[in-house]
Design an enzyme around this catalytic site. Structure first.
Site, PDB file in Angstrom:
ATOM      1  NE  ARG A 157       6.202  11.185  11.029  1.00 34.19           N
ATOM      2  CZ  ARG A 157       5.711  10.144  10.413  1.00 34.19           C
ATOM      3  NH1 ARG A 157       6.390   9.587   9.472  1.00 34.19           N
ATOM      4  NH2 ARG A 157       4.525   9.657  10.702  1.00 34.19           N
ATOM      5  CB  SER A 179       8.068   4.600   5.365  1.00 34.41           C
ATOM      6  OG  SER A 179       9.196   4.549   6.200  1.00 34.41           O
ATOM      7  CE  LYS A 205       1.490   0.468   9.626  1.00 33.18           C
ATOM      8  NZ  LYS A 205       2.639   1.241  10.103  1.00 33.18           N
ATOM      9  CG  HIS A 208      12.822   5.068  10.237  1.00 31.63           C
ATOM     10  ND1 HIS A 208      12.397   4.774   8.959  1.00 31.63           N
ATOM     11  CD2 HIS A 208      11.708   5.114  11.000  1.00 31.63           C
ATOM     12  CE1 HIS A 208      11.090   4.631   8.960  1.00 31.63           C
ATOM     13  NE2 HIS A 208      10.638   4.845  10.185  1.00 31.63           N
TER      14      HIS A 208
END
Length: 164
Positions: free
Chosen positions: A95, A133, A41, A17
């Protein structure tokens, strides 16, 4: 003034990030880090903790680049958040190819909602491409070394969460 929005959950903010934030800062005059309030989440860190982590991790970067970096929590549609902060572009980090498929759909939907807001994709640097994460939290929970994936301050906060 060019305003960009970099949205995410940032639970927690990783070196990936930070890499995207650093590179995004060169594209805009003001970079808004949109911290998503995504109750589905079930984030490990509270909204306040995530905002504080991002502010801490970006303070020096803002001074170095001359780009104003602002942290802005949001719980509405991404395109509405972009309008709320006056962003002309949305920054998304990629990514892998799997990220692109999802992001491509999101761009299409956002363009249908507001064609005046552009989306810019930045590929994570090779050394950060595997960082997620979710995986960082898993490694920390199981006692692994996360120092390659987060800053020392974030590492300490993660260790506190799992050592309580």
């Amino acid at each position: 003034m060019r305003i960009g929005l970099y949205p995410g959950t940032f639970d927690p903010i990783t070196l990936g990030h930070v890499d995207i934030i650093r590179r995004s800062a060169g594209l805009v005059d003001r970079l808004v880090i949109g911290v998503a309030i995504n109750r589905d989440k079930g984030p490990l860190f509270s909204l306040e903790e995530r905002v504080a982590m991002i502010e801490h991790e970006t303070a020096e970067l803002s001074a170095q680049t001359g780009t104003e970096i602002v942290v802005h929590p949001f719980e509405n549609l991404l395109i509405d958040c972009a309008r709320d902060v006056g962003a002309q572009l949305i920054v998304r980090g990629l990514r892998a190819v799997a990220d692109f498929e999802y992001e491509y759909q999101m761009v299409g939907m956002n363009r249908a909602l507001d064609s005046s807001v552009e989306t810019v994709f930045l590929m994570a640097e090779a050394r950060h491409q595997a960082i997620a994460s979710k995986l960082v939290k898993e490694i920390a929970r199981l006692g692994g070394d996360i120092s390659k994936f987060v800053t020392p301050a974030v590492r300490e906060q993660l260790l506190e969460k799992f050592n309580r």
